[in-house]
Write a protein that holds these residues in place. Sequence first.
Motif, PDB file in Angstrom:
ATOM      1  N   LEU A 554     -11.118 -16.065  39.323  1.00  0.00           N
ATOM      2  CA  LEU A 554     -12.519 -15.906  39.708  1.00  0.00           C
ATOM      3  C   LEU A 554     -13.460 -16.507  38.659  1.00  0.00           C
ATOM      4  N   PRO A 555     -14.599 -17.032  39.121  1.00  0.00           N
ATOM      5  CA  PRO A 555     -15.610 -17.544  38.180  1.00  0.00           C
ATOM      6  C   PRO A 555     -16.474 -16.417  37.642  1.00  0.00           C
ATOM      7  N   SER A 556     -17.150 -16.685  36.555  1.00  0.00           N
ATOM      8  CA  SER A 556     -18.153 -15.795  35.988  1.00  0.00           C
ATOM      9  C   SER A 556     -19.512 -16.454  36.109  1.00  0.00           C
ATOM     10  N   ALA A 561     -21.565 -25.368  34.295  1.00  0.00           N
ATOM     11  CA  ALA A 561     -21.219 -26.234  35.422  1.00  0.00           C
ATOM     12  C   ALA A 561     -19.868 -26.902  35.179  1.00  0.00           C
ATOM     13  N   GLY A 562     -19.651 -27.334  33.942  1.00  0.00           N
ATOM     14  CA  GLY A 562     -18.369 -27.946  33.624  1.00  0.00           C
ATOM     15  C   GLY A 562     -17.226 -26.964  33.728  1.00  0.00           C
ATOM     16  N   GLY A 563     -17.477 -25.713  33.277  1.00  0.00           N
ATOM     17  CA  GLY A 563     -16.447 -24.690  33.370  1.00  0.00           C
ATOM     18  C   GLY A 563     -16.100 -24.365  34.805  1.00  0.00           C
ATOM     19  N   LEU A 564     -17.117 -24.311  35.670  1.00  0.00           N
ATOM     20  CA  LEU A 564     -16.869 -24.049  37.087  1.00  0.00           C
ATOM     21  C   LEU A 564     -16.061 -25.176  37.721  1.00  0.00           C
ATOM     22  N   GLY A 606     -21.080 -20.908  44.062  1.00  0.00           N
ATOM     23  CA  GLY A 606     -19.653 -20.857  43.751  1.00  0.00           C
ATOM     24  C   GLY A 606     -19.223 -19.573  43.062  1.00  0.00           C
ATOM     25  N   PHE A 607     -20.047 -18.503  43.206  1.00  0.00           N
ATOM     26  CA  PHE A 607     -19.740 -17.226  42.555  1.00  0.00           C
ATOM     27  C   PHE A 607     -19.347 -16.169  43.586  1.00  0.00           C
TER      28      PHE A 607
END
Length: 641
Positions: A554-556, A561-564, A606-607
Amino acid sequence: MSGLAGLALGLGYSPGTMSVEAGGAWLDANFARGRFRFAGRSLASEAQFRLAVGGTVPASGQLVIGPHVAETAPELLTDGNFASGSATDWSGFGSTVAVVSGALRVTGGGGSASGAYRSIVGRVQSAGRAYRLVGDVWRETSSNVTLGFGAGGEGTANYAQTANLTVTTPSQAVLYCGGFNVSTASIALRNLTNPSTGYYWADNLSLREALPCAGFRAGALCGVLEATTPASGGAGGVVFQADDNAEFNGNWFERNFVRFIWDASQHLRFVVSFGGSGSQVEQVNLDLGVVAAGSAFTVGFSARDGEYRAALMGQPVQQALSGTFPGLAALRLGRGRSSVSGLWTGSIARLRLFSEPMGEEQFAGLVAGTSVVAWGDSLTAGAGATGGSTGSATYPAVAQTLFSPRRAVLRQGVGGQTATQIAARMNAVPILVTISGGAIPASGPVAVTDKSVNVLISSGVYAGSLKGWLAGIEGTMSTDASGNWSFARSVSGTSVAVPANSRFICAWGQYLRGCTAWLWLGRNGAEAGHTVLSDIAAAVAALGHRRYLIGGILPSTGDSAGGLAQLAVLNGQLASTYGDRFVNLLSILSAAANGSPEDASDVAGGFVPRSLRSDHLHLNDAGYAIVAQAFYAAHMAKGFG
């Protein structure tokens, strides 16, 4: 099966499905298949088995094993034949005592009762041991005589006592007891009349430890029982009991026992009682859940003083970490001490007993059956759920309620841990350690000077311990608040050399290896030398089977943006590698958005929808319930059962 009418029904359960066999059972009575083992040897028939264990079959058909007193059991009354001519160990109450012609003579003083007693404090243990008292007793001019276990001058009725004997020549009396008052334990000779007058006698008294059979370990009981409940239900019954074989006034007497009972509401219960206070005091009562009438079941149990566990196979373990363990002298299949009430009318297919009690990890493996183990980080631990990691809202806790019949989903989540650390707890990534001095000492802890992966850390704090093995020695690896490890062996022994960079094997990973695994790894990245993909691949390979699922990461809301983008690529790689074993949790949670602008904004970014989160990352109760349903649905779709 001759002699065990009604105990012949087999079960569909195969022992090969068990994750742990605990080194093999020292007693294995497989009535359903006519196979028997005892003390390391096979026995050709049920009759040979009964002979080997000292088993009897009462008229009601239920098997009783014991009591057994070894020929080598130490004698605890060195002056029981009064050869010294002294009765100084004995005290009278309402009587006088003397040694006459090499025997103990008690003379009643005319009150409502009389007696004599001697202390056995220090000769018997207050818990976990049962004893047999044997003596020649007879009356002369008194009306009767009784022999018993007691509590000082307070009598014997609350412990064990013979009937009122009227024999006038020396006659042997035998008694058993497995629960004493630690400060007043005694044996007593009594005349229970009013007025109590005349002479009565005792000689050749002997006190020795009693066991159910040779090889039984006093102070513990551990095994697996397979049975089928009665087709018609009824009032229930005692499926299995271990007790001290005590009696009072010639009748059965139950104060000290460990038993499985199927009650009138069809709940299977594991019950422990200890009578050292002079009355039956329930120590443990574990409700293992409903077992319907006419149903086959398999139950595991492990009990010792202050540590009791029991579970139906594959279902959540119930435990109690307090309670006094009683002394045991007999094992009973299908009954308690009574020959008329509580008799089991179902069938019993198999009983296995192990020589040692089990700790939490080993017992979980023993009863794993169709259990699932959830490996992961704080999301698996339940951060953000009501009640936290011990509450009922974590995703593993919710998931186990979805199965029917229920089954255990074992939570192995530790907050803040990386994929490498989680895989290391599974024994998929080696934990290599070097210890001070290069040897495990004979006893006590030894410092660890180097380690390859630090798994004793939770949410950024060094804490906790793990049981396992180092150089083949079982023990516990612990940490202090600064992250310094030490290893302490479980049992003292000789010093053992340990080369540098030796592997530490974690007990949880070892015992739960055979369980279906739900792996939710990678949110916290990986340590040097490993990547999330390779850690997950190692975890899958270490299982040795293909009953596994992979949870999407899961995202935080704190991700860049790069991490996602990087996370999306990683989830894509996991989906490509594991196919229908990949559970796309972000997609499933996003689809559960509540339609609010806030949730819509999160999904577009995207969360996970904020209605399902408790913070930037962790879920709330509703979110964890969706994760539980997602893993459960994928599990069933794969046909894992």
